[in-house]
Design a protein around this motif. Structure first.
Motif, PDB file in Angstrom:
ATOM      1  N   ASN A   3      -0.796 -20.365 -12.415  1.00 15.53           N
ATOM      2  CA  ASN A   3       0.482 -20.296 -13.087  1.00 15.53           C
ATOM      3  C   ASN A   3       1.524 -19.982 -12.013  1.00 15.53           C
ATOM      4  OD1 ASN A   3       2.391 -20.227 -15.051  1.00 15.53           O
ATOM      5  ND2 ASN A   3       1.548 -18.462 -16.122  1.00 15.53           N
ATOM      6  N   LEU A   4       2.324 -20.974 -11.638  1.00 16.16           N
ATOM      7  CA  LEU A   4       3.246 -20.833 -10.518  1.00 16.16           C
ATOM      8  C   LEU A   4       4.638 -20.388 -10.959  1.00 16.16           C
ATOM      9  CD1 LEU A   4       2.335 -24.043  -8.480  1.00 16.16           C
ATOM     10  CD2 LEU A   4       1.406 -21.733  -8.244  1.00 16.16           C
ATOM     11  N   ILE A   5       5.312 -19.722 -10.056  1.00 17.48           N
ATOM     12  CA  ILE A   5       6.693 -19.300 -10.267  1.00 17.48           C
ATOM     13  C   ILE A   5       7.589 -20.506 -10.005  1.00 17.48           C
ATOM     14  CG2 ILE A   5       8.528 -17.755  -9.498  1.00 17.48           C
ATOM     15  CD1 ILE A   5       6.204 -15.860  -8.517  1.00 17.48           C
ATOM     16  N   ASP A   6       8.372 -20.873 -10.991  1.00 19.89           N
ATOM     17  CA  ASP A   6       9.298 -21.998 -10.868  1.00 19.89           C
ATOM     18  C   ASP A   6      10.716 -21.487 -10.661  1.00 19.89           C
ATOM     19  OD1 ASP A   6       7.346 -24.000 -11.423  1.00 19.89           O
ATOM     20  OD2 ASP A   6       7.539 -23.589 -13.565  1.00 19.89           O
ATOM     21  N   ASP A   7      11.583 -22.356 -10.190  1.00 22.99           N
ATOM     22  CA  ASP A   7      13.011 -22.039 -10.127  1.00 22.99           C
ATOM     23  C   ASP A   7      13.469 -21.793 -11.561  1.00 22.99           C
ATOM     24  OD1 ASP A   7      15.676 -21.779  -9.453  1.00 22.99           O
ATOM     25  OD2 ASP A   7      15.970 -23.878  -8.927  1.00 22.99           O
ATOM     26  N   ALA A  27      16.586 -20.346  -7.043  1.00 22.21           N
ATOM     27  CA  ALA A  27      16.607 -20.839  -5.663  1.00 22.21           C
ATOM     28  C   ALA A  27      17.929 -20.466  -4.992  1.00 22.21           C
ATOM     29  CB  ALA A  27      16.408 -22.354  -5.642  1.00 22.21           C
ATOM     30  N   GLY A  28      17.819 -20.005  -3.767  1.00 23.81           N
ATOM     31  CA  GLY A  28      19.011 -19.651  -2.999  1.00 23.81           C
ATOM     32  C   GLY A  28      19.540 -18.257  -3.270  1.00 23.81           C
ATOM     33  N   GLU A  29      18.945 -17.530  -4.223  1.00 23.15           N
ATOM     34  CA  GLU A  29      19.405 -16.187  -4.548  1.00 23.15           C
ATOM     35  C   GLU A  29      18.336 -15.173  -4.145  1.00 23.15           C
ATOM     36  OE1 GLU A  29      20.874 -15.855  -8.546  1.00 23.15           O
ATOM     37  OE2 GLU A  29      22.150 -17.610  -8.338  1.00 23.15           O
ATOM     38  N   ASP A  41      13.446 -17.704  -2.983  1.00 23.06           N
ATOM     39  CA  ASP A  41      12.853 -18.893  -2.366  1.00 23.06           C
ATOM     40  C   ASP A  41      11.446 -18.597  -1.838  1.00 23.06           C
ATOM     41  OD1 ASP A  41      15.074 -20.438  -2.932  1.00 23.06           O
ATOM     42  OD2 ASP A  41      15.955 -20.206  -0.940  1.00 23.06           O
ATOM     43  N   ASP A  42      11.189 -17.319  -1.484  1.00 20.12           N
ATOM     44  CA  ASP A  42       9.864 -16.927  -1.003  1.00 20.12           C
ATOM     45  C   ASP A  42       8.858 -16.792  -2.146  1.00 20.12           C
ATOM     46  OD1 ASP A  42      10.882 -16.852   1.574  1.00 20.12           O
ATOM     47  OD2 ASP A  42      11.227 -14.681   1.544  1.00 20.12           O
ATOM     48  N   LEU A  43       9.348 -16.773  -3.394  1.00 23.48           N
ATOM     49  CA  LEU A  43       8.468 -16.650  -4.560  1.00 23.48           C
ATOM     50  C   LEU A  43       8.210 -17.993  -5.224  1.00 23.48           C
ATOM     51  CD1 LEU A  43      10.117 -13.558  -6.331  1.00 23.48           C
ATOM     52  CD2 LEU A  43       8.366 -13.566  -4.531  1.00 23.48           C
ATOM     53  N   ILE A  44       9.233 -18.839  -5.271  1.00 29.51           N
ATOM     54  CA  ILE A  44       9.155 -20.116  -5.993  1.00 29.51           C
ATOM     55  C   ILE A  44       8.054 -20.992  -5.392  1.00 29.51           C
ATOM     56  CG2 ILE A  44      10.426 -22.240  -6.527  1.00 29.51           C
ATOM     57  CD1 ILE A  44      12.981 -20.434  -6.652  1.00 29.51           C
ATOM     58  N   GLY A  45       7.193 -21.478  -6.296  1.00 27.58           N
ATOM     59  CA  GLY A  45       6.070 -22.318  -5.883  1.00 27.58           C
ATOM     60  C   GLY A  45       4.794 -21.548  -5.622  1.00 27.58           C
ATOM     61  N   ARG A  46       4.874 -20.224  -5.655  1.00 32.45           N
ATOM     62  CA  ARG A  46       3.698 -19.384  -5.438  1.00 32.45           C
ATOM     63  C   ARG A  46       3.200 -18.866  -6.789  1.00 32.45           C
ATOM     64  NH1 ARG A  46       4.754 -15.212  -0.838  1.00 32.45           N
ATOM     65  NH2 ARG A  46       2.485 -15.062  -0.972  1.00 32.45           N
ATOM     66  N   PRO A  47       1.952 -18.421  -6.865  1.00 37.30           N
ATOM     67  CA  PRO A  47       1.403 -17.966  -8.148  1.00 37.30           C
ATOM     68  C   PRO A  47       1.888 -16.571  -8.526  1.00 37.30           C
ATOM     69  CG  PRO A  47      -0.255 -17.778  -6.429  1.00 37.30           C
ATOM     70  CD  PRO A  47       0.936 -18.459  -5.806  1.00 37.30           C
ATOM     71  N   PHE A  48       1.994 -16.347  -9.841  1.00 35.70           N
ATOM     72  CA  PHE A  48       2.250 -14.991 -10.324  1.00 35.70           C
ATOM     73  C   PHE A  48       1.083 -14.112  -9.880  1.00 35.70           C
ATOM     74  CE2 PHE A  48       4.933 -17.294 -13.360  1.00 35.70           C
ATOM     75  CZ  PHE A  48       6.074 -16.500 -13.332  1.00 35.70           C
ATOM     76  N   GLY A  49       1.361 -12.825  -9.667  1.00 36.12           N
ATOM     77  CA  GLY A  49       0.329 -11.879  -9.254  1.00 36.12           C
ATOM     78  C   GLY A  49       0.328 -11.604  -7.761  1.00 36.12           C
ATOM     79  N   ILE A  50       1.248 -12.245  -7.039  1.00 34.35           N
ATOM     80  CA  ILE A  50       1.290 -12.062  -5.590  1.00 34.35           C
ATOM     81  C   ILE A  50       1.926 -10.727  -5.219  1.00 34.35           C
ATOM     82  CG2 ILE A  50       1.330 -14.520  -5.052  1.00 34.35           C
ATOM     83  CD1 ILE A  50       4.384 -14.258  -4.640  1.00 34.35           C
ATOM     84  N   LYS A  51       1.672 -10.320  -3.996  1.00 36.06           N
ATOM     85  CA  LYS A  51       2.343  -9.166  -3.399  1.00 36.06           C
ATOM     86  C   LYS A  51       3.230  -9.711  -2.297  1.00 36.06           C
ATOM     87  CE  LYS A  51      -1.334  -5.942  -4.452  1.00 36.06           C
ATOM     88  NZ  LYS A  51      -2.310  -4.980  -3.918  1.00 36.06           N
ATOM     89  N   GLU A  59       6.176  -3.086  -0.082  1.00 36.70           N
ATOM     90  CA  GLU A  59       5.378  -4.036  -0.857  1.00 36.70           C
ATOM     91  C   GLU A  59       5.735  -3.986  -2.340  1.00 36.70           C
ATOM     92  OE1 GLU A  59       0.982  -5.077  -0.195  1.00 36.70           O
ATOM     93  OE2 GLU A  59       0.965  -3.662  -1.883  1.00 36.70           O
ATOM     94  N   PHE A  60       6.015  -5.160  -2.890  1.00 34.22           N
ATOM     95  CA  PHE A  60       6.294  -5.341  -4.307  1.00 34.22           C
ATOM     96  C   PHE A  60       5.236  -6.275  -4.886  1.00 34.22           C
ATOM     97  CE2 PHE A  60      10.354  -4.119  -2.623  1.00 34.22           C
ATOM     98  CZ  PHE A  60      11.048  -3.510  -3.654  1.00 34.22           C
ATOM     99  N   GLN A  61       4.907  -6.083  -6.165  1.00 34.52           N
ATOM    100  CA  GLN A  61       4.027  -7.008  -6.869  1.00 34.52           C
ATOM    101  C   GLN A  61       4.901  -7.875  -7.771  1.00 34.52           C
ATOM    102  OE1 GLN A  61       0.862  -4.991  -8.971  1.00 34.52           O
ATOM    103  NE2 GLN A  61       0.844  -3.369  -7.412  1.00 34.52           N
ATOM    104  N   ILE A  62       4.572  -9.148  -7.853  1.00 37.82           N
ATOM    105  CA  ILE A  62       5.342 -10.089  -8.667  1.00 37.82           C
ATOM    106  C   ILE A  62       4.429 -10.633  -9.770  1.00 37.82           C
ATOM    107  CG2 ILE A  62       6.787 -12.147  -8.671  1.00 37.82           C
ATOM    108  CD1 ILE A  62       7.814  -9.872  -6.800  1.00 37.82           C
ATOM    109  N   HIS A  63       4.754 -10.314 -11.010  1.00 40.48           N
ATOM    110  CA  HIS A  63       3.941 -10.719 -12.149  1.00 40.48           C
ATOM    111  C   HIS A  63       4.763 -11.534 -13.140  1.00 40.48           C
ATOM    112  CE1 HIS A  63       0.682  -8.072 -10.931  1.00 40.48           C
ATOM    113  NE2 HIS A  63       1.600  -7.156 -10.690  1.00 40.48           N
TER     114      HIS A  63
END
Length: 136
Positions: A3-7, A27-29, A41-51, A59-63
């Motif tokens: 499940n990827l993070i979209d713009d 994107a861009g913010e 931009d560092d999150l978009i396209g990557r999966p939820f659950g990343i650090k 370190e932050f967790q992104i869910h």
């Protein structure tokens, strides 16, 4: 498939139990906190659950935020119906897929969101709000 993070996706940015945020990844913010900056931009396209590390190295967790996370983050401009109470409403009123529901007082929309998920694509929620500030 992950499940990827979209713009435009809502993301739950977690630092600790007292410091967490729900934001829309655009994107861009960037997300700014006193613990650093995270570029969306560092999150978009990557999966939820990343650090991820902020520019300060924190370190932050992104869910992916749950409906409960979103509801609690809404604050209390109006009386919020919390998840445990919403469950009782759904059961007692026998609201399920395909139901048609009339809601009096949209308010923050917290209950409206729960109702719409419960009735699904074949149901409908009719909601009314007389306060112009809440309507907007």
């Amino acid at each position: 498939m992950a499940n990827l993070i979209d713009d435009g996706s809502l993301v739950f940015i977690f630092l600790d139990a007292k410091r967490n945020w729900i934001r829309r990844a655009k994107a861009g913010e960037a997300f700014h906190s006193n613990k650093g900056i995270i570029e969306y931009d560092d999150l978009i396209g990557r999966p939820f659950g990343i650090k991820v590390l902020s520019h300060q190295g924190k370190e932050f967790q992104i869910h992916k935020p749950s409906q409960t996370d979103i509801q609690i983050a809404m604050g209390r401009n109006t009386q919020i119906i919390y998840p445990k109470d919403a469950g009782t409403i759904l059961i007692e009123a026998q609201i399920n897929a395909g139901s048609r529901v009339v809601e009096s007082g949209t308010g923050s929309g917290a209950l409206t969101g729960i109702l719409s998920r419960a009735v699904g694509k074949n149901g409908h929620v009719y909601t009314y709000e007389i306060r112009e500030d809440m309507y907007r």
